[in-house]
Design a protein around this motif. Structure first.
Motif, PDB file in Angstrom:
ATOM      1  N   SER A 191      16.346  13.254  -8.265  1.00 47.57           N
ATOM      2  CA  SER A 191      16.078  12.634  -6.960  1.00 47.57           C
ATOM      3  C   SER A 191      14.573  12.665  -6.691  1.00 47.57           C
ATOM      4  O   SER A 191      13.901  13.651  -7.012  1.00 47.57           O
ATOM      5  CB  SER A 191      16.810  13.385  -5.853  1.00 47.57           C
ATOM      6  N   PRO A 192      14.024  11.604  -6.118  1.00 43.63           N
ATOM      7  CA  PRO A 192      12.581  11.579  -5.844  1.00 43.63           C
ATOM      8  C   PRO A 192      12.167  12.710  -4.902  1.00 43.63           C
ATOM      9  O   PRO A 192      12.879  13.033  -3.951  1.00 43.63           O
ATOM     10  CB  PRO A 192      12.374  10.212  -5.195  1.00 43.63           C
ATOM     11  N   VAL A 193      11.005  13.293  -5.178  1.00 49.32           N
ATOM     12  CA  VAL A 193      10.451  14.295  -4.269  1.00 49.32           C
ATOM     13  C   VAL A 193       9.470  13.642  -3.298  1.00 49.32           C
ATOM     14  O   VAL A 193       9.038  14.262  -2.326  1.00 49.32           O
ATOM     15  CB  VAL A 193       9.752  15.429  -5.042  1.00 49.32           C
ATOM     16  N   SER A 194       9.135  12.382  -3.563  1.00 42.35           N
ATOM     17  CA  SER A 194       8.268  11.645  -2.651  1.00 42.35           C
ATOM     18  C   SER A 194       8.412  10.160  -2.932  1.00 42.35           C
ATOM     19  O   SER A 194       8.743   9.759  -4.062  1.00 42.35           O
ATOM     20  CB  SER A 194       6.806  12.072  -2.822  1.00 42.35           C
ATOM     21  N   GLN A 195       8.169   9.356  -1.906  1.00 39.52           N
ATOM     22  CA  GLN A 195       8.143   7.900  -2.056  1.00 39.52           C
ATOM     23  C   GLN A 195       6.893   7.367  -1.385  1.00 39.52           C
ATOM     24  O   GLN A 195       6.659   7.616  -0.198  1.00 39.52           O
ATOM     25  CB  GLN A 195       9.387   7.259  -1.452  1.00 39.52           C
ATOM     26  N   ILE A 196       6.096   6.640  -2.142  1.00 40.92           N
ATOM     27  CA  ILE A 196       4.833   6.108  -1.639  1.00 40.92           C
ATOM     28  C   ILE A 196       5.031   4.628  -1.354  1.00 40.92           C
ATOM     29  O   ILE A 196       5.398   3.856  -2.254  1.00 40.92           O
ATOM     30  CB  ILE A 196       3.713   6.313  -2.673  1.00 40.92           C
ATOM     31  N   ASN A 197       4.805   4.233  -0.133  1.00 41.21           N
ATOM     32  CA  ASN A 197       5.003   2.841   0.265  1.00 41.21           C
ATOM     33  C   ASN A 197       3.687   2.068   0.150  1.00 41.21           C
ATOM     34  O   ASN A 197       2.656   2.476   0.688  1.00 41.21           O
ATOM     35  CB  ASN A 197       5.522   2.771   1.707  1.00 41.21           C
ATOM     36  N   VAL A 198       3.751   0.969  -0.563  1.00 38.08           N
ATOM     37  CA  VAL A 198       2.600   0.077  -0.720  1.00 38.08           C
ATOM     38  C   VAL A 198       2.906  -1.166   0.106  1.00 38.08           C
ATOM     39  O   VAL A 198       3.710  -2.008  -0.303  1.00 38.08           O
ATOM     40  CB  VAL A 198       2.381  -0.275  -2.202  1.00 38.08           C
ATOM     41  N   ASP A 199       2.294  -1.264   1.265  1.00 42.60           N
ATOM     42  CA  ASP A 199       2.747  -2.255   2.238  1.00 42.60           C
ATOM     43  C   ASP A 199       2.077  -3.615   2.142  1.00 42.60           C
ATOM     44  O   ASP A 199       2.477  -4.561   2.795  1.00 42.60           O
ATOM     45  CB  ASP A 199       2.602  -1.703   3.661  1.00 42.60           C
ATOM     46  N   THR A 200       1.026  -3.718   1.322  1.00 41.87           N
ATOM     47  CA  THR A 200       0.368  -5.019   1.168  1.00 41.87           C
ATOM     48  C   THR A 200      -0.015  -5.238  -0.292  1.00 41.87           C
ATOM     49  O   THR A 200      -0.212  -4.282  -1.049  1.00 41.87           O
ATOM     50  CB  THR A 200      -0.912  -5.113   2.019  1.00 41.87           C
ATOM     51  N   GLN A 201      -0.132  -6.499  -0.658  1.00 37.62           N
ATOM     52  CA  GLN A 201      -0.596  -6.828  -2.006  1.00 37.62           C
ATOM     53  C   GLN A 201      -2.115  -6.647  -2.054  1.00 37.62           C
ATOM     54  O   GLN A 201      -2.825  -7.091  -1.163  1.00 37.62           O
ATOM     55  CB  GLN A 201      -0.215  -8.257  -2.367  1.00 37.62           C
ATOM     56  N   GLN A 202      -2.609  -5.968  -3.102  1.00 36.89           N
ATOM     57  CA  GLN A 202      -4.025  -5.667  -3.183  1.00 36.89           C
ATOM     58  C   GLN A 202      -4.611  -6.198  -4.503  1.00 36.89           C
ATOM     59  O   GLN A 202      -4.005  -6.042  -5.563  1.00 36.89           O
ATOM     60  CB  GLN A 202      -4.255  -4.147  -3.128  1.00 36.89           C
TER      61      GLN A 202
END
Length: 475
Positions: A425-436
Motif C-alpha cells: 500500500s502506498p505510504v504517500s501520494q504526490i498530486n501533480v495538479d498541472t502539466q509542466q
C-alpha cells in the motif's frame, strides 16, 4: 567526512562499460571501453581511466585519456573501435594494456610506466614466427601469475554454419574461451590455445550448458583458486568458473550478477542487455563490477558495482543490483538524490531485454540526458514514465522521515510512494495538479518511516508521460 557512493559510481555524464578493476599502489583503477551519450555503436570513444583510493570508493578521479584508437599501427585513421581492455603489471614493473579492435583478428598491446597511463603502442600478441593464435582475439583478460603469464580471449556466438556479419572475422566458430601463455615480453605467445570455458557449440553435456560462454573473458586468482569471469549467451549476466590451475580445467560455478536480476526474482527488475566486468578485492571487501544501459538502447552504458561474498568453499552467491553499490551500507533517506540512481525500472509492461535493433518498445521508460556541449553540465534523468511505470531505489535508511519531495515535469496526475514491494500500500501520494514543461517540485506527507527499505515510485499520469529528475525525504 566521506561522501556517499552510489550506482553509477562515476559521474552521470561518463560512460565506461566493460569495467576491469585492479588495485595498484593503494588505488583501484577501472579500465573499460568508452561509450558515448546518445551513442549509436558500442565503444565509440578513446580509452579513459578513473581511479579511487581503496579506503574511499566515493571519490573517483579522472586520470584522463589513456589510449587513443589511432595509436594502433593498423588503425592510424581511427576508424576502428576500441573494444573491452584489460591491464596487468608485468615482470618489469611496467603496466601492459591489452585490447581488441573492431574487424581486427589480433590482440593489441600498449605499455606505460603508470597504471593511469598514458599507454604507448607496443605491438600485437603473436607467435615468434609472426603467426596469430587461433580464434578471434576478442575481450582479452590477462593474468601475471607466479609461474607464468596467461591471456584469455574469445567469442562464441549462437550461430550455425559459416560466420557472417559482425562475426565475419571468425574463420570458424570458436568452441568457447581460449587461454594462451605469453613470454616475459608480455606479447609473444608460447603455447597452443587451451579451451577453458565451453561456448554454444561445445557446452552440451557440460556444466556450462545452461550458461555457455559468449564473451567478456576475465581472470582472477583468489586464495589460490582461479576464477574465470565471463558473459554468458544469456547476455545480461556475469558468470564464473573455477579451477586449481590457470589452464584449467574450469568448472562452472554460477551467476554473480544479472543487470536485470534474472534468477533472483520472478520478473526482471530492470531492462537488460549485454554485460561485462569482473571481481576485485578492495580494502578487504570483494566487489563485482558490471554495467547498466541508458538511453533505451544497447549503447551509452554506465559502470556499476556491488558487494559480493566469496564463501569458504569458493562459491559466489548471486547478488542483486542496487543503488548503494560501493557505499558502506544503505543510503540515508534524508538527502537529495538524482533519479538516475534508480536500479529497478519498468514501464506499463514488465521489463525485458532491450532489442538490439528497431522496433523499440515506445512505452519503455529510460534514462537520458540533456545535450549541452560541456559534458559536465549535462543532466541525466528518467523520461517516458507512462501510466503504471515504476522505478525503484535499493536501499534507503529511514530515521523517522515524514515528507517526500520529487522534481518532475510533463503530464498531470499522481506519483505514489511504496516501500519494499510494488504490491504494498502506498505510504504517500504526490498530486501533480498541472502539466509542466519545466522541472517543478512537489511535496507530500507520509507517516514516519524507520529502518532500511527499498523505495518505489509508481507513476500515474492522466495522459502522456512524466519525466523524473530528483527526490528526497525529510523529517
Amino acid at each position: 567526512m566521506r561522501n556517499l557512493a552510489f550506482n553509477p559510481y562515476l559521474p552521470s555524464w561518463e560512460y565506461v562499460p566493460d569495467g576491469e578493476p585492479h588495485v595498484f599502489n593503494g588505488r583501484v583503477y577501472v579500465y573499460g571501453s568508452h561509450d558515448r551519450a546518445h551513442g549509436t555503436k558500442y565503444c565509440e570513444e578513446d580509452y579513459v581511466v578513473w581511479s579511487a583510493p581503496v579506503d574511499d570508493l566515493s571519490t573517483w578521479k579522472y586520470e584522463g585519456v589513456s589510449y587513443r584508437k589511432s595509436q594502433d599501427a593498423a588503425n592510424s585513421d581511427g576508424t576502428k573501435l576500441l573494444f573491452a581492455p584489460d591491464v596487468a603489471c608485468g615482470p618489469d614493473g611496467r603496466y601492459y594494456l591489452y585490447y581488441g579492435l573492431s574487424d581486427i583478428q589480433y590482440i593489441g598491446v600498449a605499455v606505460s610506466d603508470s597504471p593511469s597511463g598514458p599507454f604507448m603502442f607496443y605491438g600485437h600478441v603473436q607467435y615468434a614466427d609472426g603467426s596469430l593464435p587461433a580464434g578471434l582475439a576478442f575481450d582479452p583478460g590477462i593474468l601475471v601469475d607466479e609461474d607464468g603469464i596467461y591471456l584469455y580471449y574469445g567469442i562464441s556466438p549462437k550461430i550455425e554454419g559459416k560466420p557472417t556479419g559482425a562475426y565475419s572475422a571468425l574463420k570458424e566458430i570458436m568452441p568457447g574461451a581460449y587461454m594462451i601463455k605469453l613470454d616475459k615480453d608480455m606479447k609473444t605467445a608460447i603455447s597452443d590455445p587451451v579451451l577453458v570455458a565451453n561456448g554454444y557449440c561445445s557446452a552440451k553435456g557440460t556444466g556450462f550448458e545452461e550458461h555457455p560462454f559468449f564473451e567478456a573473458s576475465s581472470i582472477r586468482k583468489v586464495n589460490g583458486r582461479y576464477y574465470f569471469i565471463y558473459s554468458s549467451l544469456q547476455g545480461h549476466e556475469l558468470c564464473y568458473a573455477t579451477a586449481d590451475a590457470p589452464e584449467g580445467p574450469f568448472t562452472f560455478g554460477g551467476v554473480i550478477v544479472s543487470n536485470g536480476d534474472v534468477g533472483l526474482f520472478e520478473e526482471p527488475t530492470a531492462y537488460m542487455a549485454n554485460n561485462h566486468g569482473s571481481i576485485e578485492c578492495v580494502d578487504g571487501q570483494y566487489y563485482i563490477f558490471y554495467h547498466r544501459h541508458t538511453h533505451g538502447r544497447h549503447f551509452s552504458r554506465q559502470a556499476c558495482a556491488e558487494k559480493i561474498q566469496i564463501l569458504e568453499d569458493g562459491r559466489i552467491p548471486q547478488v542483486e543490483i542496487t543503488s548503494c553499490g560501493l557505499n558502506e551500507g544503505p543510503l540515508p533517506a534524508a538527502q537529495r538524490y538524482p533519479s538516475y540512481i534508480i536500479c529497478n525500472l519498468h514501464g506499463p509492461s514488465p521489463a525485458e531485454k532491450i532489442p538490439s535493433k528497431p522496433p523499440f518498445d515506445e512505452t519503455m521508460p529510460y534514462l537520458t540526458e540533456t545535450e549541452e556541449v560541456e559534458k559536465e553540465k549535462r543532466v541525466l534523468y528518467l523520461t517516458n514514465m507512462q501510466k503504471q511505470a515504476a522505478c525503484g531505489v535499493k536501499y534507503l535508511q529511514f530515521e523517522g522521515e515524514t515528507s517526500v519531495r520529487i522534481k518532475i515535469k510533463g503530464a498531470r496526475g499522481t506519483v505514489k510512494v511504496l516501500l519494499d514491494s510494488q504490491d504494498s500500500s502506498p505510504v504517500s501520494q504526490i498530486n501533480v495538479d498541472t502539466q509542466q514543461t519545466s522541472w517543478t517540485s512537489y511535496t507530500a506527507e507520509l507517516e514516519a518511516v524507520y529502518g532500511k527499505h527499498a523505495v518505489y515510485f509508481l507513476f500515474e499520469p492522466e495522459d502522456g508521460a512524466m519525466d523524473f529528475l530528483e527526490f528526497e525525504f525529510d523529517r
